[in-house]
Design a protein around this motif. Structure first.
Motif, PDB file in Angstrom:
ATOM      1  N   ASP A 186     -26.938 -46.000   2.275  1.00 23.04           N
ATOM      2  CA  ASP A 186     -26.856 -45.454   3.379  1.00 23.04           C
ATOM      3  C   ASP A 186     -28.079 -45.682   4.247  1.00 23.04           C
ATOM      4  O   ASP A 186     -28.307 -46.032   5.460  1.00 23.04           O
ATOM      5  CB  ASP A 186     -26.797 -43.844   3.510  1.00 23.04           C
ATOM      6  CG  ASP A 186     -27.952 -43.151   2.570  1.00 23.04           C
ATOM      7  OD1 ASP A 186     -28.383 -43.897   1.574  1.00 23.04           O
ATOM      8  OD2 ASP A 186     -28.362 -41.980   2.714  1.00 23.04           O
ATOM      9  N   GLU A 224     -18.546 -50.520  -6.326  1.00 24.77           N
ATOM     10  CA  GLU A 224     -17.656 -49.711  -6.356  1.00 24.77           C
ATOM     11  C   GLU A 224     -18.377 -48.270  -6.755  1.00 24.77           C
ATOM     12  O   GLU A 224     -19.240 -48.263  -7.588  1.00 24.77           O
ATOM     13  CB  GLU A 224     -16.192 -49.839  -6.981  1.00 24.77           C
ATOM     14  CG  GLU A 224     -15.188 -48.987  -6.551  1.00 24.77           C
ATOM     15  CD  GLU A 224     -15.095 -48.983  -5.132  1.00 24.77           C
ATOM     16  OE1 GLU A 224     -15.306 -47.949  -4.350  1.00 24.77           O
ATOM     17  OE2 GLU A 224     -14.196 -49.871  -4.523  1.00 24.77           O
ATOM     18  N   ARG A 248     -18.077 -44.161  -1.870  1.00 29.87           N
ATOM     19  CA  ARG A 248     -17.396 -45.073  -0.734  1.00 29.87           C
ATOM     20  C   ARG A 248     -16.965 -44.163   0.506  1.00 29.87           C
ATOM     21  O   ARG A 248     -17.205 -44.839   1.543  1.00 29.87           O
ATOM     22  CB  ARG A 248     -16.360 -45.610  -1.501  1.00 29.87           C
ATOM     23  CG  ARG A 248     -15.483 -46.731  -0.393  1.00 29.87           C
ATOM     24  CD  ARG A 248     -14.417 -47.258  -1.029  1.00 29.87           C
ATOM     25  NE  ARG A 248     -14.685 -48.509  -1.709  1.00 29.87           N
ATOM     26  CZ  ARG A 248     -14.552 -49.575  -0.763  1.00 29.87           C
ATOM     27  NH1 ARG A 248     -14.362 -49.807   0.230  1.00 29.87           N
ATOM     28  NH2 ARG A 248     -14.962 -50.898  -1.642  1.00 29.87           N
ATOM     29  N   GLN A 249     -16.294 -43.316   0.433  1.00 30.33           N
ATOM     30  CA  GLN A 249     -15.860 -42.548   1.578  1.00 30.33           C
ATOM     31  C   GLN A 249     -16.959 -42.075   2.341  1.00 30.33           C
ATOM     32  O   GLN A 249     -16.864 -42.401   3.827  1.00 30.33           O
ATOM     33  CB  GLN A 249     -14.903 -41.398   1.137  1.00 30.33           C
ATOM     34  CG  GLN A 249     -13.435 -41.840   0.519  1.00 30.33           C
ATOM     35  CD  GLN A 249     -12.698 -40.740   0.330  1.00 30.33           C
ATOM     36  OE1 GLN A 249     -12.992 -39.353   0.483  1.00 30.33           O
ATOM     37  NE2 GLN A 249     -11.422 -41.102   0.054  1.00 30.33           N
ATOM     38  N   ASP A 250     -18.045 -41.478   1.803  1.00 27.92           N
ATOM     39  CA  ASP A 250     -19.271 -41.131   2.645  1.00 27.92           C
ATOM     40  C   ASP A 250     -19.806 -42.407   3.284  1.00 27.92           C
ATOM     41  O   ASP A 250     -20.179 -42.312   4.518  1.00 27.92           O
ATOM     42  CB  ASP A 250     -20.289 -40.572   1.755  1.00 27.92           C
ATOM     43  CG  ASP A 250     -19.772 -39.143   1.233  1.00 27.92           C
ATOM     44  OD1 ASP A 250     -18.866 -38.502   1.770  1.00 27.92           O
ATOM     45  OD2 ASP A 250     -20.276 -38.914   0.159  1.00 27.92           O
ATOM     46  N   GLU A 277     -18.301 -45.148   3.932  1.00 31.33           N
ATOM     47  CA  GLU A 277     -17.314 -45.469   5.096  1.00 31.33           C
ATOM     48  C   GLU A 277     -17.542 -44.718   6.455  1.00 31.33           C
ATOM     49  O   GLU A 277     -17.438 -45.572   7.589  1.00 31.33           O
ATOM     50  CB  GLU A 277     -15.978 -45.883   4.790  1.00 31.33           C
ATOM     51  CG  GLU A 277     -15.526 -46.698   3.596  1.00 31.33           C
ATOM     52  CD  GLU A 277     -14.064 -46.628   3.088  1.00 31.33           C
ATOM     53  OE1 GLU A 277     -13.704 -45.469   2.989  1.00 31.33           O
ATOM     54  OE2 GLU A 277     -13.773 -47.505   2.379  1.00 31.33           O
ATOM     55  N   ARG A 278     -17.532 -43.516   6.232  1.00 32.22           N
ATOM     56  CA  ARG A 278     -17.815 -42.824   7.444  1.00 32.22           C
ATOM     57  C   ARG A 278     -19.205 -43.070   8.274  1.00 32.22           C
ATOM     58  O   ARG A 278     -19.223 -42.824   9.289  1.00 32.22           O
ATOM     59  CB  ARG A 278     -17.619 -41.077   7.003  1.00 32.22           C
ATOM     60  CG  ARG A 278     -16.276 -40.713   6.846  1.00 32.22           C
ATOM     61  CD  ARG A 278     -16.446 -39.073   6.732  1.00 32.22           C
ATOM     62  NE  ARG A 278     -17.089 -38.595   5.302  1.00 32.22           N
ATOM     63  CZ  ARG A 278     -16.398 -38.454   4.138  1.00 32.22           C
ATOM     64  NH1 ARG A 278     -14.989 -38.717   4.135  1.00 32.22           N
ATOM     65  NH2 ARG A 278     -17.164 -37.996   3.108  1.00 32.22           N
ATOM     66  N   ILE A 321     -20.725 -45.722   8.135  1.00 30.31           N
ATOM     67  CA  ILE A 321     -20.544 -47.144   9.023  1.00 30.31           C
ATOM     68  C   ILE A 321     -19.768 -46.951  10.379  1.00 30.31           C
ATOM     69  O   ILE A 321     -20.240 -47.307  11.298  1.00 30.31           O
ATOM     70  CB  ILE A 321     -19.792 -48.068   8.148  1.00 30.31           C
ATOM     71  CG1 ILE A 321     -20.677 -48.638   6.856  1.00 30.31           C
ATOM     72  CG2 ILE A 321     -19.317 -49.403   8.849  1.00 30.31           C
ATOM     73  CD1 ILE A 321     -19.822 -49.405   5.777  1.00 30.31           C
ATOM     74  N   ALA A 322     -18.763 -46.082  10.317  1.00 31.92           N
ATOM     75  CA  ALA A 322     -17.854 -45.883  11.682  1.00 31.92           C
ATOM     76  C   ALA A 322     -18.836 -45.053  12.424  1.00 31.92           C
ATOM     77  O   ALA A 322     -18.585 -45.452  13.616  1.00 31.92           O
ATOM     78  CB  ALA A 322     -16.735 -44.998  11.181  1.00 31.92           C
ATOM     79  N   ARG A 336     -21.587 -47.540  13.876  1.00 22.90           N
ATOM     80  CA  ARG A 336     -20.682 -48.326  15.030  1.00 22.90           C
ATOM     81  C   ARG A 336     -20.461 -47.540  16.167  1.00 22.90           C
ATOM     82  O   ARG A 336     -20.767 -48.459  17.360  1.00 22.90           O
ATOM     83  CB  ARG A 336     -19.506 -48.991  14.255  1.00 22.90           C
ATOM     84  CG  ARG A 336     -18.719 -49.961  14.974  1.00 22.90           C
ATOM     85  CD  ARG A 336     -17.361 -50.534  14.260  1.00 22.90           C
ATOM     86  NE  ARG A 336     -17.850 -51.374  13.046  1.00 22.90           N
ATOM     87  CZ  ARG A 336     -17.442 -51.076  11.773  1.00 22.90           C
ATOM     88  NH1 ARG A 336     -16.916 -49.855  11.620  1.00 22.90           N
ATOM     89  NH2 ARG A 336     -17.612 -51.877  11.003  1.00 22.90           N
ATOM     90  N   GLN A 363     -20.057 -54.517   5.519  1.00 20.70           N
ATOM     91  CA  GLN A 363     -18.689 -54.446   4.684  1.00 20.70           C
ATOM     92  C   GLN A 363     -19.096 -54.113   3.335  1.00 20.70           C
ATOM     93  O   GLN A 363     -20.076 -54.394   2.465  1.00 20.70           O
ATOM     94  CB  GLN A 363     -18.276 -55.740   4.576  1.00 20.70           C
ATOM     95  CG  GLN A 363     -17.700 -56.571   5.992  1.00 20.70           C
ATOM     96  CD  GLN A 363     -16.862 -57.978   5.762  1.00 20.70           C
ATOM     97  OE1 GLN A 363     -15.857 -57.933   4.754  1.00 20.70           O
ATOM     98  NE2 GLN A 363     -17.400 -58.697   6.294  1.00 20.70           N
ATOM     99  N   LEU A 364     -18.240 -53.113   2.865  1.00 17.68           N
ATOM    100  CA  LEU A 364     -18.096 -52.735   1.559  1.00 17.68           C
ATOM    101  C   LEU A 364     -17.024 -53.539   0.580  1.00 17.68           C
ATOM    102  O   LEU A 364     -15.818 -53.429   0.805  1.00 17.68           O
ATOM    103  CB  LEU A 364     -17.661 -51.299   1.338  1.00 17.68           C
ATOM    104  CG  LEU A 364     -18.707 -50.327   2.202  1.00 17.68           C
ATOM    105  CD1 LEU A 364     -18.038 -48.776   1.848  1.00 17.68           C
ATOM    106  CD2 LEU A 364     -20.078 -50.383   1.655  1.00 17.68           C
TER     107      LEU A 364
END
Length: 240
Positions: free
Chosen positions: A111, A130, A134-136, A138-139, A141-142, A145, A154-155
């Protein structure tokens, strides 16, 4: 087996969060066996001088403890040939390619890296690995952005051995932002150095990361979780 000398390789302490009451209870049951093992051993091998000095369980046994760093075999020709055959299409047109590798878990500090590169259009970060976070990530990153308008991250998930080495070979910098001594040594730093890559790692008390980088002269270290410091380091690398 009890009649021959024992040499114990000490990779990591059992590190317990103050909020993890179950692990605290389990460790109290495990600790007598740990102590007996340390007591019976003729010699104890720690992975770095900083970790040896910071390890609470080892303090009674420092007189028979020595630091011997971890190492890797030289890359063989087959591995290098397989890596060259990999087509790394994930890198964009960024001027600075940053790679990080590891399990997607909280102590790895991914993070910090994501937030540090956010808003820098000329920097791209690829994270290979992996895990449960991952979901945390991805959130995050969004979120970065949408707030900063640019988050070139990118993961990649789990990658093959050949692709991992291809990523090492094609990056500009390897970054390891771990925030806890669970990252006892940082062997992945040695993997990056095998490919001649400079490393940016956490300057974490009691971990071997900063020692590995300092001994090799292969990079710089910054305080964990200090996003601004890591961002400044990437800006500095862009100017080089």
């Amino acid at each position: 087996a009890r009649r021959i000398p024992w040499v114990l390789h000490w990779h990591s302490d059992v590190l317990i969060s103050k909020w993890d009451t179950l692990l605290q209870a389990c460790y109290q049951l495990y600790k007598p066996f740990e102590t007996k093992l340390l007591q019976h051993s003729e010699a104890i091998l720690a992975t770095s001088p900083p970790y040896m000095a910071a390890s609470a369980p080892l303090q009674r046994w420092l007189y028979k403890t020595v630091a011997i760093p971890l190492g890797l075999k030289p890359l063989n020709a087959t591995t290098l040939e397989q890596a060259q055959d990999e087509d790394i299409t994930e890198w964009g047109n960024a001027k600075l390619r940053i790679l990080s590798v590891g399990r997607l878990t909280y102590y790895k500090g991914f993070d910090t890296l994501i937030s540090a590169v956010a808003g820098i259009p000329d920097v791209q970060l690829l994270i290979a690995g992996e895990g449960e976070q991952r979901q945390d990530l991805e959130r995050l990153i969004a979120q970065e952005r949408s707030q900063r308008g640019c988050s070139n991250v990118q993961l990649l998930g789990q990658v093959s051995e050949a692709k991992k080495h291809a990523l090492f070979n094609s990056c500009d910098i390897f970054a390891l932002a771990s925030r806890e001594r669970t990252e006892a040594f940082g062997l992945v730093l040695i993997e990056a150095m095998q490919h001649g890559k400079p490393c940016i790692a956490s300057d974490l008390d009691g971990s071997g990361m900063s020692w590995v980088v300092g001994q090799s002269g292969a990079g710089q270290c910054y305080a964990p979780d200090q996003v601004r410091a890591w961002r400044d380091s990437f800006h500095q690398a862009l100017k080089m």
